[in-house]
Design a protein around this motif. Sequence first.
Motif, short mmCIF file in Angstrom:
data_model
loop_
_atom_site.label_atom_id
_atom_site.label_comp_id
_atom_site.label_asym_id
_atom_site.label_seq_id
_atom_site.Cartn_x
_atom_site.Cartn_y
_atom_site.Cartn_z
N VAL A 81 8.79 2.24 9.30
CA VAL A 81 8.32 1.93 7.95
C VAL A 81 7.68 0.55 7.94
CG1 VAL A 81 9.08 1.48 5.57
CG2 VAL A 81 10.02 3.43 6.83
N GLU A 82 8.27 -0.38 8.67
CA GLU A 82 7.76 -1.74 8.70
C GLU A 82 6.35 -1.83 9.28
OE1 GLU A 82 10.74 -0.81 9.87
OE2 GLU A 82 12.15 -1.84 8.56
N GLU A 83 6.01 -0.93 10.19
CA GLU A 83 4.66 -0.94 10.74
C GLU A 83 3.64 -0.46 9.71
OE1 GLU A 83 2.00 1.16 14.20
OE2 GLU A 83 4.09 0.70 14.67
N LEU A 84 4.07 0.37 8.80
CA LEU A 84 3.17 0.92 7.80
C LEU A 84 3.10 0.12 6.51
CD1 LEU A 84 4.11 4.70 8.13
CD2 LEU A 84 2.07 3.57 9.01
N LEU A 89 -1.48 4.71 -2.32
CA LEU A 89 -0.71 4.00 -1.29
C LEU A 89 -1.64 3.19 -0.39
CD1 LEU A 89 1.87 6.68 -0.14
CD2 LEU A 89 2.41 4.45 -1.09
N GLU A 90 -2.72 3.82 0.06
CA GLU A 90 -3.65 3.14 0.96
C GLU A 90 -4.34 1.96 0.30
OE1 GLU A 90 -4.78 6.80 3.97
OE2 GLU A 90 -6.34 6.04 2.65
N ASN A 91 -4.50 2.01 -1.01
CA ASN A 91 -5.14 0.92 -1.74
C ASN A 91 -4.15 -0.13 -2.23
OD1 ASN A 91 -7.77 1.89 -1.44
ND2 ASN A 91 -7.53 3.28 -3.17
N GLY A 92 -2.87 0.05 -1.90
CA GLY A 92 -1.85 -0.91 -2.31
C GLY A 92 -1.54 -0.89 -3.78
N LYS A 93 -1.84 0.23 -4.45
CA LYS A 93 -1.63 0.33 -5.89
C LYS A 93 -0.40 1.15 -6.25
CE LYS A 93 -6.41 -0.44 -6.95
NZ LYS A 93 -7.59 -0.05 -7.66
N TYR A 94 0.37 1.53 -5.25
CA TYR A 94 1.56 2.34 -5.48
C TYR A 94 2.61 1.94 -4.46
CZ TYR A 94 4.48 6.54 -5.92
OH TYR A 94 5.51 7.41 -6.11
N ASN A 95 3.80 1.63 -4.94
CA ASN A 95 4.90 1.30 -4.03
C ASN A 95 5.67 2.58 -3.74
OD1 ASN A 95 4.20 -1.39 -4.12
ND2 ASN A 95 5.68 -1.89 -5.70
N PRO A 96 5.73 2.99 -2.50
CA PRO A 96 6.40 4.25 -2.17
C PRO A 96 7.91 4.13 -2.31
CG PRO A 96 5.86 3.11 -0.16
CD PRO A 96 5.24 2.31 -1.29
N SER A 97 8.54 5.23 -2.63
CA SER A 97 10.01 5.27 -2.58
C SER A 97 10.42 5.13 -1.13
CB SER A 97 10.52 6.59 -3.15
OG SER A 97 10.14 7.67 -2.29
N LEU A 98 11.66 4.78 -0.91
CA LEU A 98 12.15 4.66 0.46
C LEU A 98 12.02 5.99 1.19
CD1 LEU A 98 13.45 3.06 2.71
CD2 LEU A 98 15.68 3.55 1.68
N LYS A 99 12.34 7.09 0.51
CA LYS A 99 12.24 8.41 1.13
C LYS A 99 10.79 8.71 1.54
CE LYS A 99 13.09 13.36 0.50
NZ LYS A 99 12.14 13.67 1.53
N LEU A 100 9.84 8.45 0.65
CA LEU A 100 8.43 8.73 0.97
C LEU A 100 7.98 7.86 2.14
CD1 LEU A 100 5.74 10.11 0.53
CD2 LEU A 100 5.28 8.46 -1.32
N ALA A 101 8.33 6.58 2.11
CA ALA A 101 7.95 5.69 3.21
C ALA A 101 8.53 6.18 4.54
CB ALA A 101 8.42 4.26 2.91
N MET A 102 9.77 6.62 4.51
CA MET A 102 10.40 7.12 5.74
C MET A 102 9.77 8.44 6.18
SD MET A 102 14.36 6.05 5.08
CE MET A 102 14.91 6.46 6.72
#
Length: 65
Positions: free
Chosen positions: A57-60, A34-47
């Motif tokens: 979520v938008e800040e992250l 996630l930190e390297n931008g190589k994985y798109n989180p699910s909405l649940k994980l992002a929340m």
Amino acid sequence: MLRTNLRGVRQARGMTQSALAGLVGVRRETIIRLENGKYNPSLKLAMDIAKVFGTSVEELFGFED
């Protein structure tokens, strides 16, 4: 392309990747990706991550064209 501010927010709070992974129920490798931008989180994980840090979520996470 995924844009993320996760590493900066996590480090500013003094939290390790392992600690964050444990709080949101994923493996440390998922946080690394996630930190390297190589994985798109699910909405649940992002929340869940946003909730840990008390932010939006938008800040992250965001997307760039």
